[in-house]
Design a protein around this motif. Sequence first.
Motif, PDB file in Angstrom:
ATOM      1  N   ALA A  12       0.845  -1.205   0.000  1.00 39.52           N
ATOM      2  CA  ALA A  12       0.000   0.000   0.000  1.00 39.52           C
ATOM      3  C   ALA A  12       0.874   1.246   0.000  1.00 39.52           C
ATOM      4  CB  ALA A  12      -0.918  -0.014   1.216  1.00 39.52           C
ATOM      5  N   THR A  13       2.004   1.162   0.695  1.00 39.85           N
ATOM      6  CA  THR A  13       2.920   2.302   0.727  1.00 39.85           C
ATOM      7  C   THR A  13       3.466   2.574  -0.663  1.00 39.85           C
ATOM      8  OG1 THR A  13       3.509   1.763   3.001  1.00 39.85           O
ATOM      9  CG2 THR A  13       4.991   3.231   1.833  1.00 39.85           C
ATOM     10  N   SER A  14       3.818   1.514  -1.397  1.00 39.25           N
ATOM     11  CA  SER A  14       4.329   1.697  -2.760  1.00 39.25           C
ATOM     12  C   SER A  14       3.284   2.343  -3.659  1.00 39.25           C
ATOM     13  CB  SER A  14       4.763   0.360  -3.355  1.00 39.25           C
ATOM     14  OG  SER A  14       5.842  -0.159  -2.620  1.00 39.25           O
ATOM     15  N   HIS A  15       2.032   1.946  -3.478  1.00 34.19           N
ATOM     16  CA  HIS A  15       0.946   2.564  -4.259  1.00 34.19           C
ATOM     17  C   HIS A  15       0.847   4.054  -3.927  1.00 34.19           C
ATOM     18  CE1 HIS A  15      -0.824  -0.719  -6.440  1.00 34.19           C
ATOM     19  NE2 HIS A  15      -0.943  -1.459  -5.345  1.00 34.19           N
ATOM     20  N   ALA A  16       0.935   4.372  -2.638  1.00 35.12           N
ATOM     21  CA  ALA A  16       0.852   5.773  -2.231  1.00 35.12           C
ATOM     22  C   ALA A  16       2.010   6.575  -2.816  1.00 35.12           C
ATOM     23  CB  ALA A  16       0.846   5.883  -0.704  1.00 35.12           C
ATOM     24  N   VAL A  17       3.209   6.009  -2.790  1.00 27.52           N
ATOM     25  CA  VAL A  17       4.375   6.683  -3.364  1.00 27.52           C
ATOM     26  C   VAL A  17       4.146   6.951  -4.845  1.00 27.52           C
ATOM     27  CG1 VAL A  17       6.821   6.385  -3.984  1.00 27.52           C
ATOM     28  CG2 VAL A  17       6.054   5.862  -1.662  1.00 27.52           C
ATOM     29  N   SER A  31      11.918   4.397   6.422  1.00 31.58           N
ATOM     30  CA  SER A  31      11.531   3.372   7.397  1.00 31.58           C
ATOM     31  C   SER A  31      10.352   3.828   8.255  1.00 31.58           C
ATOM     32  CB  SER A  31      12.714   3.016   8.286  1.00 31.58           C
ATOM     33  OG  SER A  31      13.136   4.165   8.999  1.00 31.58           O
ATOM     34  N   THR A  32      10.131   5.137   8.338  1.00 31.48           N
ATOM     35  CA  THR A  32       9.027   5.653   9.149  1.00 31.48           C
ATOM     36  C   THR A  32       7.804   6.036   8.333  1.00 31.48           C
ATOM     37  OG1 THR A  32       9.956   7.882   9.058  1.00 31.48           O
ATOM     38  CG2 THR A  32      10.563   6.516  10.961  1.00 31.48           C
ATOM     39  N   GLY A  33       7.875   5.949   7.013  1.00 31.88           N
ATOM     40  CA  GLY A  33       6.724   6.299   6.184  1.00 31.88           C
ATOM     41  C   GLY A  33       7.136   6.902   4.862  1.00 31.88           C
ATOM     42  N   ILE A  34       6.402   7.902   4.441  1.00 30.75           N
ATOM     43  CA  ILE A  34       6.639   8.568   3.166  1.00 30.75           C
ATOM     44  C   ILE A  34       6.900  10.040   3.442  1.00 30.75           C
ATOM     45  CG2 ILE A  34       5.679   9.125   0.907  1.00 30.75           C
ATOM     46  CD1 ILE A  34       3.756   6.724   1.316  1.00 30.75           C
ATOM     47  N   ASP A  35       7.995  10.547   2.907  1.00 26.00           N
ATOM     48  CA  ASP A  35       8.350  11.948   3.091  1.00 26.00           C
ATOM     49  C   ASP A  35       8.260  12.700   1.777  1.00 26.00           C
ATOM     50  OD1 ASP A  35       8.878  11.509   5.763  1.00 26.00           O
ATOM     51  OD2 ASP A  35      11.055  11.475   5.529  1.00 26.00           O
ATOM     52  N   THR A 108      11.753  18.434   4.452  1.00 22.94           N
ATOM     53  CA  THR A 108      10.950  17.215   4.308  1.00 22.94           C
ATOM     54  C   THR A 108       9.721  17.289   5.205  1.00 22.94           C
ATOM     55  OG1 THR A 108      12.284  16.052   5.961  1.00 22.94           O
ATOM     56  CG2 THR A 108      12.901  15.754   3.659  1.00 22.94           C
ATOM     57  N   ILE A 109       8.632  16.796   4.667  1.00 25.10           N
ATOM     58  CA  ILE A 109       7.339  16.761   5.352  1.00 25.10           C
ATOM     59  C   ILE A 109       6.859  15.317   5.323  1.00 25.10           C
ATOM     60  CG2 ILE A 109       4.953  17.595   5.306  1.00 25.10           C
ATOM     61  CD1 ILE A 109       7.008  19.851   5.678  1.00 25.10           C
ATOM     62  N   ALA A 110       6.492  14.777   6.493  1.00 24.48           N
ATOM     63  CA  ALA A 110       5.940  13.429   6.544  1.00 24.48           C
ATOM     64  C   ALA A 110       4.531  13.452   5.950  1.00 24.48           C
ATOM     65  CB  ALA A 110       5.899  12.926   7.978  1.00 24.48           C
ATOM     66  N   LEU A 111       4.266  12.522   5.049  1.00 23.82           N
ATOM     67  CA  LEU A 111       2.942  12.414   4.444  1.00 23.82           C
ATOM     68  C   LEU A 111       2.167  11.285   5.123  1.00 23.82           C
ATOM     69  CD1 LEU A 111       3.793  12.802   0.651  1.00 23.82           C
ATOM     70  CD2 LEU A 111       2.770  14.492   2.172  1.00 23.82           C
TER      71      LEU A 111
END
Length: 157
Positions: A12-17, A31-35, A108-111
Motif C-alpha cells: 500500500a505504501t508503494s501505491h501511495a508513493v 523506514s518511518t513512512g513517506i516523506d 521534508t514533510i511526513a505524508l
Amino acid sequence: MATTFPSIVPSATSHAVQDYRSLGWNVTETSTGIDLTTDNRIAAVELTGAQAASVRRYLRANNLSGPVIELRGPHRREIHLVVGAAKAALAIEALRAAGATVHTDGATIALPHTNAAITWGVSPAEARWTPPLVALSAAVRATAATTIRPQLRNVAC
C-alpha cells in the motif's frame, strides 16, 4: 536454506508513493513512512491553533482548499501544501511574520499513510487544486483582519 522471492504485489505504501509521484511530488519511502521533499514545484505552510482553524474555514468558504495534512496532538497543527513559492518571497515573509512556518527548498514533510498521528484533512484526491502560496498568504491576512475588526468596533462604539 529457504529461498525468498520478491513480492509481485506492491505494498500500500508503494501505491501511495506512486500516487504522490504522479502529482509531480518528490517523495521518498523511508523506514518511518513517506516523506515529501519540498522543491521549486511544491512547498508547505504550517499553521497552528485558531489561525489554522480560521484559514481552513476561509479557504473552504471560498472554494480554495488544497491538500492539508493534520498533525494530531494537544494543539491544532495543519500543513497546507502549496505551489509557486519560488516567486513569492514577499508572501513568505508575510506568512512568517504572521507566525506561520514555511517549508521550502528541500525541507521534508511526513505524508500520511498508516501513521495515525498524521492524517489528511483534505486529501490530494479531494482537493480541487494545489493553491499558490500567495493565495494561502492572502487567506492568513484576510482571517487576521476579521479577528481584529470586532475589537475595533467595540472600541469605536
